[in-house]
Design an enzyme around this catalytic site. Structure first.
Site, PDB file in Angstrom:
ATOM      1  N   GLY A  93       0.811  -1.213   0.000  1.00 53.00           N
ATOM      2  CA  GLY A  93       0.000   0.000   0.000  1.00 53.00           C
ATOM      3  C   GLY A  93       0.846   1.265   0.000  1.00 53.00           C
ATOM      4  O   GLY A  93       0.487   2.262  -0.640  1.00 53.00           O
ATOM      5  N   THR A  94       1.956   1.234   0.691  1.00 53.93           N
ATOM      6  CA  THR A  94       2.814   2.425   0.769  1.00 53.93           C
ATOM      7  C   THR A  94       3.291   2.823  -0.624  1.00 53.93           C
ATOM      8  O   THR A  94       3.204   3.994  -1.019  1.00 53.93           O
ATOM      9  CB  THR A  94       4.016   2.135   1.700  1.00 53.93           C
ATOM     10  OG1 THR A  94       3.507   1.858   3.004  1.00 53.93           O
ATOM     11  CG2 THR A  94       4.982   3.302   1.759  1.00 53.93           C
TER      12      THR A  94
ATOM     13  N   ASN B 253      -7.453   3.780   9.284  1.00 56.18           N
ATOM     14  CA  ASN B 253      -6.884   2.569   9.898  1.00 56.18           C
ATOM     15  C   ASN B 253      -6.860   2.634  11.421  1.00 56.18           C
ATOM     16  O   ASN B 253      -6.748   1.610  12.087  1.00 56.18           O
ATOM     17  CB  ASN B 253      -5.469   2.315   9.371  1.00 56.18           C
ATOM     18  CG  ASN B 253      -4.578   3.519   9.459  1.00 56.18           C
ATOM     19  OD1 ASN B 253      -4.922   4.594   8.957  1.00 56.18           O
ATOM     20  ND2 ASN B 253      -3.437   3.383  10.099  1.00 56.18           N
TER      21      ASN B 253
ATOM     22  N   GLN C 161      -7.552  -0.399   3.859  1.00 53.20           N
ATOM     23  CA  GLN C 161      -8.296  -1.019   4.966  1.00 53.20           C
ATOM     24  C   GLN C 161      -9.654  -1.583   4.539  1.00 53.20           C
ATOM     25  O   GLN C 161     -10.311  -2.259   5.327  1.00 53.20           O
ATOM     26  CB  GLN C 161      -8.499  -0.007   6.111  1.00 53.20           C
ATOM     27  CG  GLN C 161      -7.222   0.336   6.858  1.00 53.20           C
ATOM     28  CD  GLN C 161      -6.669  -0.825   7.698  1.00 53.20           C
ATOM     29  OE1 GLN C 161      -7.367  -1.775   8.030  1.00 53.20           O
ATOM     30  NE2 GLN C 161      -5.390  -0.745   8.052  1.00 53.20           N
TER      31      GLN C 161
ATOM     32  N   SER D  45      -3.423  -3.680  -0.335  1.00 54.49           N
ATOM     33  CA  SER D  45      -2.260  -4.327   0.270  1.00 54.49           C
ATOM     34  C   SER D  45      -2.673  -5.701   0.793  1.00 54.49           C
ATOM     35  O   SER D  45      -3.591  -5.813   1.610  1.00 54.49           O
ATOM     36  CB  SER D  45      -1.756  -3.446   1.427  1.00 54.49           C
ATOM     37  OG  SER D  45      -0.710  -4.100   2.087  1.00 54.49           O
ATOM     38  N   ALA D  46      -1.990  -6.746   0.313  1.00 52.61           N
ATOM     39  CA  ALA D  46      -2.436  -8.128   0.573  1.00 52.61           C
ATOM     40  C   ALA D  46      -2.473  -8.495   2.053  1.00 52.61           C
ATOM     41  O   ALA D  46      -3.342  -9.248   2.482  1.00 52.61           O
ATOM     42  CB  ALA D  46      -1.532  -9.102  -0.180  1.00 52.61           C
TER      43      ALA D  46
ATOM     44  N   THR E 238      12.026  -7.697 -11.318  1.00 49.32           N
ATOM     45  CA  THR E 238      11.404  -9.018 -11.473  1.00 49.32           C
ATOM     46  C   THR E 238      10.257  -9.162 -10.478  1.00 49.32           C
ATOM     47  O   THR E 238      10.397  -8.832  -9.303  1.00 49.32           O
ATOM     48  CB  THR E 238      12.466 -10.124 -11.259  1.00 49.32           C
ATOM     49  OG1 THR E 238      13.525  -9.889 -12.195  1.00 49.32           O
ATOM     50  CG2 THR E 238      11.892 -11.508 -11.485  1.00 49.32           C
TER      51      THR E 238
ATOM     52  N   CYS F 242       2.714   1.433  12.227  1.00 55.27           N
ATOM     53  CA  CYS F 242       3.974   2.102  11.937  1.00 55.27           C
ATOM     54  C   CYS F 242       4.481   2.861  13.153  1.00 55.27           C
ATOM     55  O   CYS F 242       5.667   3.077  13.307  1.00 55.27           O
ATOM     56  CB  CYS F 242       3.807   3.061  10.776  1.00 55.27           C
ATOM     57  SG  CYS F 242       3.025   2.269   9.400  1.00 55.27           S
TER      58      CYS F 242
HETATM   59  N1  PLP Z   1      -2.735   2.864   4.054  1.00 59.48           N
HETATM   60  C1  PLP Z   1      -3.399   2.438   5.139  1.00 59.48           C
HETATM   61  C2  PLP Z   1      -4.738   3.021   5.454  1.00 59.48           C
HETATM   62  C3  PLP Z   1      -2.845   1.458   5.969  1.00 59.48           C
HETATM   63  O1  PLP Z   1      -3.507   1.053   7.043  1.00 59.48           O
HETATM   64  C4  PLP Z   1      -1.570   0.918   5.621  1.00 59.48           C
HETATM   65  C5  PLP Z   1      -0.928  -0.069   6.506  1.00 59.48           C
HETATM   66  O2  PLP Z   1      -0.936   0.048   7.716  1.00 59.48           O
HETATM   67  C6  PLP Z   1      -0.925   1.398   4.480  1.00 59.48           C
HETATM   68  C7  PLP Z   1      -1.542   2.363   3.715  1.00 59.48           C
HETATM   69  C8  PLP Z   1       0.407   0.882   4.077  1.00 59.48           C
HETATM   70  O3  PLP Z   1       0.321  -0.396   3.493  1.00 59.48           O
HETATM   71  P1  PLP Z   1       1.585  -1.355   3.434  1.00 59.48           P
HETATM   72  O4  PLP Z   1       1.792  -1.887   4.808  1.00 59.48           O
HETATM   73  O5  PLP Z   1       1.199  -2.435   2.459  1.00 59.48           O
HETATM   74  O6  PLP Z   1       2.724  -0.549   2.918  1.00 59.48           O
END
Ligand code: PLP
Length: 374
Positions: free
Chosen positions: A71-72, A152, A180, A200-201, A238, A327
């Site tokens: 997701g990031t 989140n 989320q 994000s898986a 890859t 985080c």
């Molecule tokens: N966006 C939200 C709302 C999230 O909750 C998260 C993960 O905590 C992310 C983005 C980031 O995703 P990833 O952990 O796959 O980088």
């Protein structure tokens, strides 16, 4: 002692069927998807099959899905590529976004290529849509709106269709962080006009380190990672084949079981909410506990001498929860989301987030064990 995992917004355990699908790929499909021989072609077919699963889940075309490291990366890509490649000069977002969005906005602002405006958030943590319209009407620059589908930390939900329609009305692009909600709520991109969306898986019982971005066909952006021609020239490197296969397996299952999982988790959250209030009438809830995401309950405990140790005491009792987003939970710096909503509060926030694996018995245990910790 078996542990009780109530931190499913931070991550979810890998589904055994997903593990099985991934293990088979690891064991048997070592080909490089860019190779033209049989091993390569088999690996390529697995990736394209996975892309089809994701596109079908969202009702979009397969050419609009690009796999990422999570997701990031997807959120960084949507924001930074919009400015670099699509001429976006202004981004409207909210102070409650995930740090990967907020910190991307800081870097974008530092380049001087675009400005950032923050929409007003009401006392319950919901986006003020009138303020969004006011901001959209106030500038002539090409604008991207970046707002998350569910928060989140406190679970508040954005009315996705309504915001998409507002953005369309004002001619703005719309990026929605759906990390989320992906797999938890139906999303139909044929009906809802979104420019970018992220997934994000590991939030839907898939593996960590893999996700995807949806880029609407109207938006032609350049590669985020320069390299080979992978992901149709959009992201060199890859491919993470077993991660991608795991993501698709997990998403397919989450969607197939969406209704029954949602019903079970909704019941658990309501039961926890009620049990907490019955036993500890002084607790409060951050955000919009009745209207928000069914998997998150952000509980605000009254100020107490033991409050700072609450998370640690829960952990020692075998209960995993979180102080804020994952985080920041390693270093407890406090939540920027709760801090924004209640800047002067001395209360202690714990985010509990549920999965379909949790039970009412587990909730009873947590409610009982809290007694000695408050
Ligand atoms: N966006 C939200 C709302 C999230 O909750 C998260 C993960 O905590 C992310 C983005 C980031 O995703 P990833 O952990 O796959 O980088």
């Amino acid at each position: 002692m078996s542990r009780i995992f109530l931190d499913n917004s931070a991550t979810t355990p890998l589904d055994p069927d997903v593990l099985e699908a991934m293990t088979a790929v690891m064991a048997e499909h070592y080909g490089n998807p860019s190779s033209i021989h049989a091993e390569g072609r088999r690996a390529r077919a697995l990736i394209e099959e996975a892309r089809k699963t994701v596109a079908n889940a969202l009702n979009c075309s397969i050419g609009e899905i690009f796999f990422t490291s999570g997701g990031t990366e997807a959120n960084n890509m949507a924001l930074k590529n919009s400015v670099r490649d699509l001429g976006v000069q202004r981004i409207i977002s909210s102070p409650l976004e995930h740090h990967c969005v907020l910190h991307s906005l800081n870097s974008i602002e530092a380049t001087g290529l675009a400005t950032v405006a923050m929409v007003r958030i009401d006392e319950r943590g919901n986006v003020d849509l009138d303020d969004l319209k006011r901001l959209l009407a106030s500038g002539e620059q090409k604008t991207l709106v970046s707002l998350m589908h569910a928060n989140n930390e406190i679970g508040n939900l954005l009315p996705l269709e309504e915001v998409a329609a507002i953005c369309e009305e004002y001619g703005a692009l719309f990026h929605c962080d759906t990390v989320q909600t992906m797999g938890y709520y139906p999303i139909d991109l044929d009906k809802t006009k979104v420019s970018f969306l992220s997934g994000s898986a590991h939030k839907f019982y898939g593996p960590k380190g893999v996700g995807f971005i949806y880029v609407n066909n109207d938006n032609i952006i350049k590669p985020y990672l320069d390299g080979g021609a992978q992901e149709r020239n959009m992201r060199g490197g890859t491919e993470n084949i077993y991660g991608i296969v795991g993501l698709a397996k997990a998403l397919g299952k989450a969607i197939a079981e969406q209704e029954q999982r949602a019903a079970h988790i909704t019941d658990l959250k309501a039961y926890f909410h009620k049990s907490l209030l019955e036993k500890y009438p002084e607790v409060q809830f951050n955000g919009d506990p009745e209207g928000g995401h069914y998997k998150v309950l952000s509980v605000s405990f009254p100020e107490s001498a033991k409050g700072d140790l609450l998370l640690m005491n829960l952990d020692l009792s075998g209960i995993s929860a979180s102080g804020g987003s994952a985080c920041s939970s390693g270093i407890d710096v406090g939540s920027h989301v709760v801090g924004h909503l209640s800047p002067d509060s001395k209360r202690h926030t714990i985010r509990f987030s549920f999965s379909h694996h949790n039970t009412r018995e587990e909730i009873d245990t947590v409610v009982d064990k809290l007694a000695g910790m408050l």
